[in-house]
Write an enzyme that holds these catalytic residues in place. Sequence first.
Site, PDB file in Angstrom:
ATOM      1  N   ASP A  34       6.477   1.272   6.588  1.00 54.06           N
ATOM      2  CA  ASP A  34       4.739   0.429   6.522  1.00 54.06           C
ATOM      3  C   ASP A  34       3.797   1.331   5.361  1.00 54.06           C
ATOM      4  OD1 ASP A  34       2.334  -0.541   6.939  1.00 54.06           O
ATOM      5  OD2 ASP A  34       2.347  -0.012   8.855  1.00 54.06           O
ATOM      6  N   GLU A  56      -5.022   1.928   2.954  1.00 56.06           N
ATOM      7  CA  GLU A  56      -5.135   0.910   3.867  1.00 56.06           C
ATOM      8  C   GLU A  56      -4.904   1.143   5.015  1.00 56.06           C
ATOM      9  OE1 GLU A  56      -3.070  -3.081   6.010  1.00 56.06           O
ATOM     10  OE2 GLU A  56      -2.134  -0.284   6.042  1.00 56.06           O
ATOM     11  N   ASP A  70      -0.146   4.663   1.237  1.00 53.46           N
ATOM     12  CA  ASP A  70      -0.228   6.057   2.340  1.00 53.46           C
ATOM     13  C   ASP A  70       0.790   5.488   3.303  1.00 53.46           C
ATOM     14  OD1 ASP A  70      -1.834   2.764   2.885  1.00 53.46           O
ATOM     15  OD2 ASP A  70      -3.240   3.724   3.933  1.00 53.46           O
ATOM     16  N   HIS A 107       0.605  -1.514   0.244  1.00 55.16           N
ATOM     17  CA  HIS A 107      -0.628   0.167  -0.068  1.00 55.16           C
ATOM     18  C   HIS A 107       0.494   1.034  -0.087  1.00 55.16           C
ATOM     19  CE1 HIS A 107       0.817   0.776   5.028  1.00 55.16           C
ATOM     20  NE2 HIS A 107       0.502  -0.259   4.933  1.00 55.16           N
ATOM     21  N   ASP A 133       3.873  -6.059   3.678  1.00 54.46           N
ATOM     22  CA  ASP A 133       2.797  -5.352   4.185  1.00 54.46           C
ATOM     23  C   ASP A 133       2.759  -6.765   6.071  1.00 54.46           C
ATOM     24  OD1 ASP A 133       1.886  -3.904   5.391  1.00 54.46           O
ATOM     25  OD2 ASP A 133       0.129  -4.001   4.965  1.00 54.46           O
TER      26      ASP A 133
END
Length: 368
Positions: free
Chosen positions: A106, A139, A78, A76, A163
């Site tokens: 992350d 996410e 974001d 992801h 992730d």
Amino acid sequence: MINQERILELFFDLVRIDSPSLKEKEVAVYLREKMEKRGFKVSEDKAGELTGGNTGNLIVHVSATGEGEPITFSAHMDCVQPCIGVEPIIDGDVVRSAGDTVLGGDDKAGIAMAIEALNHLEEESIPHPDVYFVFSICEESGMHGAKNLDTDLLPAKDIVILDSSGDVGTIVVAAPAKAAINITFIGKSAHAGIAPEEGISAIQIAAEAVSKMNLLRIDECTTANLGRIEGGSATNIVADSVTLTAEARSLHDDSLKKQLEHMEACCAAAVEKVGGEYKFEYEISYPALKVADDSKVLARVEDACKNIGVTPKRVPTGGGSDANILYGKGFNAVTLGIGMSKVHTTEEFIKIESLTSCAELVAEIMKS
């Protein structure tokens, strides 16, 4: 060989781009340009329009150069706040943020690993089947990108989500379903000094209900938590309304159902004892992830681990991710540990070795 200098440069570029949830467009533009320059097909779905964001999910198709089942890698775009103005630094053998922000590993580390893995295969002329990348939005704010993913753009049903915490070789094979809960207790207002007996305290109803609830760790697979209580006004007014916001999670649907029924029963018993009314509402935010022992994508990942001399380790997790949503949509999903540590804090870091070794594993999974 995985190029350490190149993956670090890409990772630094990515984390320096501001991308809180719903505002990932600059990252999407950067990635689209990079992928299209190499001749890959890039599609954008309507997840941004559906969620109120400024870009949709990006789906990249890299055509096969060899045989094998197609595979998808997802990460992801974001980051959680505070993620504005990230300045990454190398501190010994790790990368961390120089300031009062998260690092953004992350999940921009996952994006960097996927791209560097492909770089490696192309440089070494190593054949691979059709490969797809999903660079998703939102996410962190509830997996809204995955929930609104246009699955017609993604024919490959085997998907590896980059992730999770954990060293290279960590494979998340179970993650809980989550229920978002809202409870409202309705009492009756009255003057607390002159005629308190004419009122019914919603706070008292709530206290009675909560005191009987089993919360926090319920069993090894189930948790429940009250996150917020709101209600009441002045001390001389008997509170006529209180709202509780809560959640429950479980790896097993029947255990989650049992916990929800227990919490509502506590509310009903409190109303019967104190008076008033209650409303108990919940929504399943995402389904449980349960990777079967005979999953082909799990076997593919474990074989790749062994091929590079890494012992695979199957683990459950207590958190949800895009994997839960994609699994619920019919994809064969597993999540890999990519070495990120202390995520969602300003102390977040990732080892440089994790960036390169996880990219090596991704490349091995990609191979024909």
